[in-house]
Design a protein around this motif. Structure first.
Motif, PDB file in Angstrom:
ATOM      1  N   UNK A 116       5.727  -9.362  46.329  1.00 43.97           N
ATOM      2  CA  UNK A 116       5.414 -10.385  44.738  1.00 43.97           C
ATOM      3  C   UNK A 116       3.825 -10.059  44.309  1.00 43.97           C
ATOM      4  N   UNK A 117       3.341 -10.485  43.615  1.00 48.13           N
ATOM      5  CA  UNK A 117       2.273 -10.746  43.592  1.00 48.13           C
ATOM      6  C   UNK A 117       2.371 -12.147  42.449  1.00 48.13           C
ATOM      7  N   UNK A 118       1.843 -13.348  42.262  1.00 50.27           N
ATOM      8  CA  UNK A 118       2.311 -14.106  41.035  1.00 50.27           C
ATOM      9  C   UNK A 118       0.934 -15.128  41.016  1.00 50.27           C
ATOM     10  N   UNK A 119       1.247 -16.005  39.871  1.00 48.27           N
ATOM     11  CA  UNK A 119       0.031 -17.124  39.392  1.00 48.27           C
ATOM     12  C   UNK A 119       1.081 -17.993  39.408  1.00 48.27           C
ATOM     13  N   UNK A 120       1.400 -19.094  39.350  1.00 44.82           N
ATOM     14  CA  UNK A 120       1.624 -20.335  39.051  1.00 44.82           C
ATOM     15  C   UNK A 120       0.682 -20.959  38.244  1.00 44.82           C
ATOM     16  N   UNK A 121       1.327 -22.328  37.154  1.00 41.28           N
ATOM     17  CA  UNK A 121       0.709 -23.414  36.639  1.00 41.28           C
ATOM     18  C   UNK A 121       1.842 -24.018  37.013  1.00 41.28           C
ATOM     19  N   UNK A 122       0.783 -25.246  37.500  1.00 37.47           N
ATOM     20  CA  UNK A 122       1.523 -26.792  38.147  1.00 37.47           C
ATOM     21  C   UNK A 122       1.654 -27.320  36.680  1.00 37.47           C
ATOM     22  N   UNK A 123       3.162 -28.233  35.902  1.00 42.69           N
ATOM     23  CA  UNK A 123       2.437 -28.905  35.530  1.00 42.69           C
ATOM     24  C   UNK A 123       1.383 -30.328  35.237  1.00 42.69           C
ATOM     25  N   UNK A 124       1.142 -31.139  35.013  1.00 42.85           N
ATOM     26  CA  UNK A 124       0.582 -32.473  35.483  1.00 42.85           C
ATOM     27  C   UNK A 124       1.721 -33.558  34.967  1.00 42.85           C
ATOM     28  N   UNK A 125       2.993 -33.925  35.238  1.00 41.17           N
ATOM     29  CA  UNK A 125       4.179 -34.764  35.659  1.00 41.17           C
ATOM     30  C   UNK A 125       4.210 -35.180  36.678  1.00 41.17           C
ATOM     31  N   UNK A 126       5.233 -36.150  36.672  1.00 48.35           N
ATOM     32  CA  UNK A 126       5.223 -36.989  37.691  1.00 48.35           C
ATOM     33  C   UNK A 126       6.891 -36.654  37.698  1.00 48.35           C
ATOM     34  N   UNK A 127       7.234 -35.532  38.557  1.00 50.04           N
ATOM     35  CA  UNK A 127       8.484 -34.378  38.870  1.00 50.04           C
ATOM     36  C   UNK A 127       8.207 -34.562  40.056  1.00 50.04           C
ATOM     37  N   UNK A 128       9.585 -33.637  40.652  1.00 49.64           N
ATOM     38  CA  UNK A 128       9.461 -32.842  41.745  1.00 49.64           C
ATOM     39  C   UNK A 128       8.580 -31.519  41.829  1.00 49.64           C
ATOM     40  N   UNK A 129       8.264 -30.824  40.544  1.00 47.47           N
ATOM     41  CA  UNK A 129       7.463 -30.394  40.496  1.00 47.47           C
ATOM     42  C   UNK A 129       6.253 -30.603  38.855  1.00 47.47           C
ATOM     43  N   UNK A 130       5.192 -30.809  39.917  1.00 43.17           N
ATOM     44  CA  UNK A 130       3.990 -31.583  38.991  1.00 43.17           C
ATOM     45  C   UNK A 130       3.233 -32.110  40.037  1.00 43.17           C
ATOM     46  N   UNK A 131       2.351 -32.534  38.783  1.00 41.23           N
ATOM     47  CA  UNK A 131       0.627 -33.139  39.560  1.00 41.23           C
ATOM     48  C   UNK A 131       0.530 -34.509  39.282  1.00 41.23           C
ATOM     49  N   UNK A 132       0.075 -35.251  40.222  1.00 38.13           N
ATOM     50  CA  UNK A 132       0.082 -36.644  39.372  1.00 38.13           C
ATOM     51  C   UNK A 132      -0.691 -37.662  40.222  1.00 38.13           C
TER      52      UNK A 132
END
Length: 596
Positions: A116-132
């Motif tokens: 598989x080849x893929x692109x992921x957008x990480x949300x700007x959020x205080x979460x287990x999946x996010x960046x802040x």
């Protein structure tokens, strides 16, 4: 880039194949590029799996889609055994299941490679999946194989409260290339690290784990502690050094305790990573995410140190319950969460003693359930995520009531049989997937008796018993006192409970006597002899049996009778009440007669 990945993966495949006993597990090779500033991941992934019989497709869970529109995953290319697949699709109400139809000619019962080849957008959020604020938390970020049961793929939607994750153990080789000078904490062990211009490049290997998570940031400080052959790393922000060091020490202590009572922690490393999160903590194999709020000492009304300790102990326990012994966290959330919650409480007992254990248990577990049940509906502990009406119900039933019932079972079985059952369960289902009946059978083997009656009523049924002492008489008989007690059981939901109920007698001379009486009906009449005169009887003094109880306290005794009578103010109130009722009835009939 894809062809370079294949060449790299072939070399790493040879390294993993040298390990015996792991061929039955799926194997993942992932080449991951991270742009922290843009919140973007680009990955090429190769998965080798044994193709189950009778399936017509291969299914992966792709949880980033659940964060749409702020987070998502875009699949660019898919191939099965080198054959391109373009007619893949997404299922589930939130599109979190990727379905890849099998190309013609694929044989069952053999190893199949999916690329598989893929692109992921990480949300700007205080979460287990996010960046802040310079920390990126990557939990549940990549396509992970779903589980097959009875020739069918099991798939659940994403839930933001709790977990809906269900996967088998696998082996991972993950090569990470991240922009900037990043400090990375991930599942498994770091085996290679280098700098390529402005890139941080690392290779991580993890064996026999059911997921792969990582957290990264440029500002992380790292502290480590070693216990025997296990190294515990703590990743924290510079301004939180004190709590960051404590986090490593708490985790090390918990690993040591749980290894002794449940079974040996099977990995060489463990990591605690501070992240920005609305939650307290989140478990992944060999790594846990802990909310930055617990490091800041700004928690009002509570000790930040105590909450940090409680959360870390709970998340470390998940390395046993969910990590090593897996379960369907959507259908059977209690099977890991209730065990982890009770394990976290046992940490206090084994570190600080019985008194602190009772205090912490009452404050964080018992009170939470009783507060909920005053207004909320009681539910079976064995309730799926889809059937909880609210987060309050989920927390109170799965965590609190679940831990309370395990404590009751511990009391019923005794420590030796209870912990032997947990060790048996751990060893039998290690690196596998457990069902509720597996836990019950392990306890039955250690206890030497059937426990289906307990699980049916307490795990799969709802309601709790309330015990009330409705009448007590006593009289002197030689040197002793003959006491007769009427103990009633009330149950709001379902049938009566059958349990040994602890009673504590407080005597007039200051002595205390404790005993158990088996109650399996709505009314139990107990006659016994005591060496002292009771003035108080406490039902279930340590609240081991979930449910509110009412005991008995002696009032004034008359000279002519040894029965304890209702005090005068209460008697006067009752007489006044009866007089008012009588007058009201008299006036009512007089009015009816006048109407005629």
């Amino acid at each position: 880039m894809y062809f370079l990945l294949v060449l790299c993966l072939q070399a790493l495949t040879l390294e993993l194949k040298g390990d015996t006993g792991l061929e039955k597990h799926p194997k993942y090779w992932i080449s991951l590029f991270i742009d922290p500033e843009m919140g973007v991941l680009k990955a090429n992934q190769s998965v080798l799996l044994n193709l189950p019989d009778k399936v017509v497709d291969i299914r992966f869970k792709v949880f980033p889609i659940a964060f749409w529109p702020n987070g998502w995953i875009k699949i660019n290319k898919i191939s099965v055994e080198g054959i391109p697949v373009k007619n893949f699709r997404f299922l589930e109400k939130d599109n979190t299941t990727l379905v890849i139809p099998l190309p013609p000619g694929i044989s069952y019962g053999k190893k199949v490679r999916v690329n598989l080849s893929y692109v992921v957008k990480v949300p700007k959020a205080e979460d287990r999946f996010g960046y802040y604020e310079n920390i990126m938390a990557l939990g549940n970020w990549f396509p992970i194989l779903a589980v097959v049961e009875d020739a069918s793929w099991i798939s659940h939607p994403y839930v933001s409260i709790g977990e809906s994750f269900y996967s088998e153990c696998a082996d991972f080789v993950v090569r990470i290339k991240a922009k900037g000078n990043q400090v990375i904490a991930a599942t498994g062990s770091l085996v290679e690290e280098q700098k390529e211009g402005n890139m941080t490049v690392q290779t991580w290997i993890a064996r026999n784990v059911r997921d792969f998570a990582l957290a990264l940031g440029p500002d992380y400080e790292v502290y480590n502690v070693t216990w025997e052959n296990v190294t515990v790393y703590s990743y924290y922000l510079p301004e939180h050094e004190e709590m960051g060091v404590l986090a490593a020490e708490i985790a090390t202590r918990a690993i040591k305790i749980f290894s002794r009572i449940f079974g040996r922690y099977p990995y060489p490393e463990f990591r605690v990573a501070e992240v920005h999160g609305w939650f307290g903590g989140m478990e992944y194999p060999t790594i846990v995410f802990i909310s930055s709020r617990l490091y800041s000492k700004e928690i009002s009304g509570s000790s930040a140190w105590d909450i940090l300790q409680r959360v870390i102990a709970h998340e470390v326990a998940h390395q046993w319950w969910y990590g090593v012994v897996g379960n369907d966290q959507y259908e059977d959330p209690w099977l890991d969460e209730a065990l982890a919650e009770y394990s976290g409480m046992l940490y206090y007992k084994l570190v600080y003693g019985d008194r602190e254990f009772r205090n912490v248990f009452n404050e964080y577990v018992t009170n939470n359930y009783y507060m909920y049940i005053t207004e909320g509906e009681d539910l079976p502990i064995a309730t799926s995520m889809d059937d909880f009406p609210s987060i309050e119900a989920y927390n109170a039933i799965v965590y609190s009531k679940g831990a309370m019932v395990l404590r009751l079972l511990n009391s019923l079985m005794g420590d030796e049989a209870f912990f032997e059952g947990l060790r048996l369960y751990f060893n039998q289902k290690k690196f596998g997937v457990a069902k509720p009946e597996d836990l019950m059978r392990a306890f039955e083997m250690s206890y030497g008796q059937r426990l289906d009656w307990f699980f049916d009523r307490w795990i799969f049924g709802s309601g709790t018993p309330s015990y009330e002492i409705s009448n007590v008489t006593s009289h002197k008989f030689g040197e002793n006192y003959v006491v007769e007690i009427v103990l009633r059981q009330k149950v709001l939901n379902g049938s009566t409970f059958s349990l040994p109920v602890p009673l504590e007698f407080v005597c007039k001379d200051g002595s205390n006597i404790s005993l158990y009486t088996w109650v399996n009906d709505t009314t139990c009449v107990l006659q016994l002899q005591l060496p002292c005169e009771p003035v108080q009887i406490i039902v279930d003094p340590d609240d081991v049996i979930p449910g509110k109880d009412w005991g008995w306290v002696a009032t004034e005794k008359t000279e002519e009778s040894s029965e304890y009578k209702v005090p005068l103010p209460v008697t006067a109130f009752i007489l006044l009440f009866l007089l008012i009722i009588s007058v009201s009835i008299f006036l009512f009939y007089r009015w009816r007669l006048s109407e005629k």
